[in-house]
Design an enzyme around this catalytic site. Structure first.
Site, PDB file in Angstrom:
ATOM      1  N   PHE A 128      66.441  35.774  47.183  1.00  0.00           N
ATOM      2  CA  PHE A 128      65.127  35.552  46.569  1.00  0.00           C
ATOM      3  C   PHE A 128      64.965  34.141  46.018  1.00  0.00           C
ATOM      4  CE2 PHE A 128      66.909  38.471  43.008  1.00  0.00           C
ATOM      5  CZ  PHE A 128      67.635  37.450  42.432  1.00  0.00           C
TER       6      PHE A 128
ATOM      7  N   GLY B 205      67.942  38.795  52.620  1.00  0.00           N
ATOM      8  CA  GLY B 205      68.054  37.373  52.327  1.00  0.00           C
ATOM      9  C   GLY B 205      68.078  37.130  50.824  1.00  0.00           C
TER      10      GLY B 205
ATOM     11  N   HIS C 118      66.172  39.087  33.886  1.00  0.00           N
ATOM     12  CA  HIS C 118      67.139  39.033  32.785  1.00  0.00           C
ATOM     13  C   HIS C 118      68.538  38.637  33.253  1.00  0.00           C
ATOM     14  CE1 HIS C 118      68.486  42.933  34.290  1.00  0.00           C
ATOM     15  NE2 HIS C 118      69.537  42.831  33.504  1.00  0.00           N
TER      16      HIS C 118
END
Length: 369
Positions: free
Chosen positions: A231, A229, A249
């Site tokens: 995040f 899935g 980053h």
């Protein structure tokens, strides 16, 4: 009147070497052809080598000679080539193999050809070239390129593991959620080091689908589960440690903070967050993070952050940054949830005690906006 330029031929030569892309592209093709793998048992005549790797003998000779002049491969006799110390890490069986680290992927190459757009506008060259698409959304629709990208990203994990394990204390932890786990090679190394640790890997379904085979080969599949899935959705709750390795980053501040807020929503008051990233510093020292910052600009839209910027980002998401530990590869940043008083997040007063517990199973996470 401007000063007369100083004659410095060494600088001209050095700039020519740094600006050249012939050698980097040739190295990448040698990786694609697995040339180093076929030289493990010793030097080979180029016609034999060419048959084994599926190349034109004359063209392969030209490429190998160009690299041999830079110390990568060696021509031991006319048209007979072997390995050098610089070529050894191009072997697939090298403990720190970088063979998968250098794929030649057209979507990236087209983007780098438009780096000027990024420097002029601050926008990604990738989005400019590919109709506004985000990097990970594009690769989700191109499975072959996605697998190559993930292998490239994971190829550095053995080296990063070696450098961060001495400073990453997981002795008291029993459960860990790896947010944006890729194929699981990094967490497999953590599980091998900490036999009482259990982990949940979270990434996009087409990415994390490759993880079970990686975990099985590492002998840790019985202590690890996978969830597919985004995040940006709710994460498995209640883990002792939440790990984000080279995730933040890739994203601008608003989306990076959103990821961290999702972690905060899933974390217990005594959970710990571990972020493994390059940390930007002022000065003229050579630093991989500075180079990767340009990559983040051109391809992802994120950036390398300073310690203060990480502290601010974590604070906005409800965490307190406890410490930053540099290593020879990246830095290990550790944070804990700030206490909540009267419904407001306050300044944290210290770390929490890791506690046991198995993560619950809300919708997991991955790498899409």
């Amino acid at each position: 009147m401007s000063a007369t330029p100083r004659i410095d031929l060494a600088s001209v030569t050095r700039l020519t070497e740094l600006a050249d892309y012939i050698v980097p592209f040739t190295i990448r093709v040698m990786c694609d052809l697995a040339v180093a793998d076929h030289l493990v048992d010793g030097p080979l005549p180029v016609d034999v080598l060419a048959r084994r790797v599926g190349a034109h003998p004359g063209a392969l000779t030209r490429g190998l000679r160009a690299l041999a002049g830079r110390g990568i491969f060696t021509e031991v006799e006319p048209e007979v080539f072997g390995l050098t110390p610089l070529a050894e890490p191009l072997r697939s069986d090298h403990p720190f193999s970088v063979r998968e680290c250098f794929p030649l992927m057209p979507p990236d190459i087209y983007s780098w050809a438009r780096l000027t757009h990024s420097l002029r506008t601050g926008e990604t060259a990738f989005g400019h070239v590919h109709g506004g698409a985000h990097y990970y959304d594009h690769f989700a629709k191109h499975p072959y390129e996605c697998v190559r990208f993930e292998k490239s990203a994971e190829s550095v994990n053995p080296f990063v593991l070696r450098t961060v394990l001495p400073v990453l204390d997981l002795a008291a932890a029993r459960t860990l959620v790896d947010v944006g786990a890729g194929h699981g090679t990094f967490v497999a190394g953590l599980l091998a080091r900490h036999p009482r640790l259990r982990a949940t890997l979270v990434d996009l379904p087409h990415v994390v689908a490759e993880a079970p085979a990686v975990l099985e080969r590492a002998g840790v599949a019985d202590r690890c589960e996978t969830r597919g899935g985004s995040f940006f959705d709710p994460l498995p709750a209640g883990a002792d440690v939440y790990l984000l390795k080279t995730i933040i980053h890739d994203w601008p501040d608003d989306k990076a903070a959103r990821i961290l807020r999702n972690v905060r929503a899933a974390a217990r008051p005594d959970s710990r967050v571990v972020i493994i990233e390059s940390v930007s510093r002022f000065g003229n020292h050579d630093d991989t993070g500075k180079v990767m910052d340009v990559k983040a600009l051109a391809l992802f839209g994120g950036r390398t952050r300073t310690e203060d910027e990480f502290r601010g980002l974590l604070g906005e998401a409800g965490f307190q940054l406890l410490r930053v530990t540099p290593t020879s590869s990246m830095s290990v940043l550790e944070a804990v949830p700030a206490p909540v008083t009267d419904g407001h997040v306050g300044a944290a007063t210290g770390g929490g005690r890791p506690a046991a517990g198995v993560p619950a199973a809300p919708t997991p996470a991955g790498r899409t906006a």
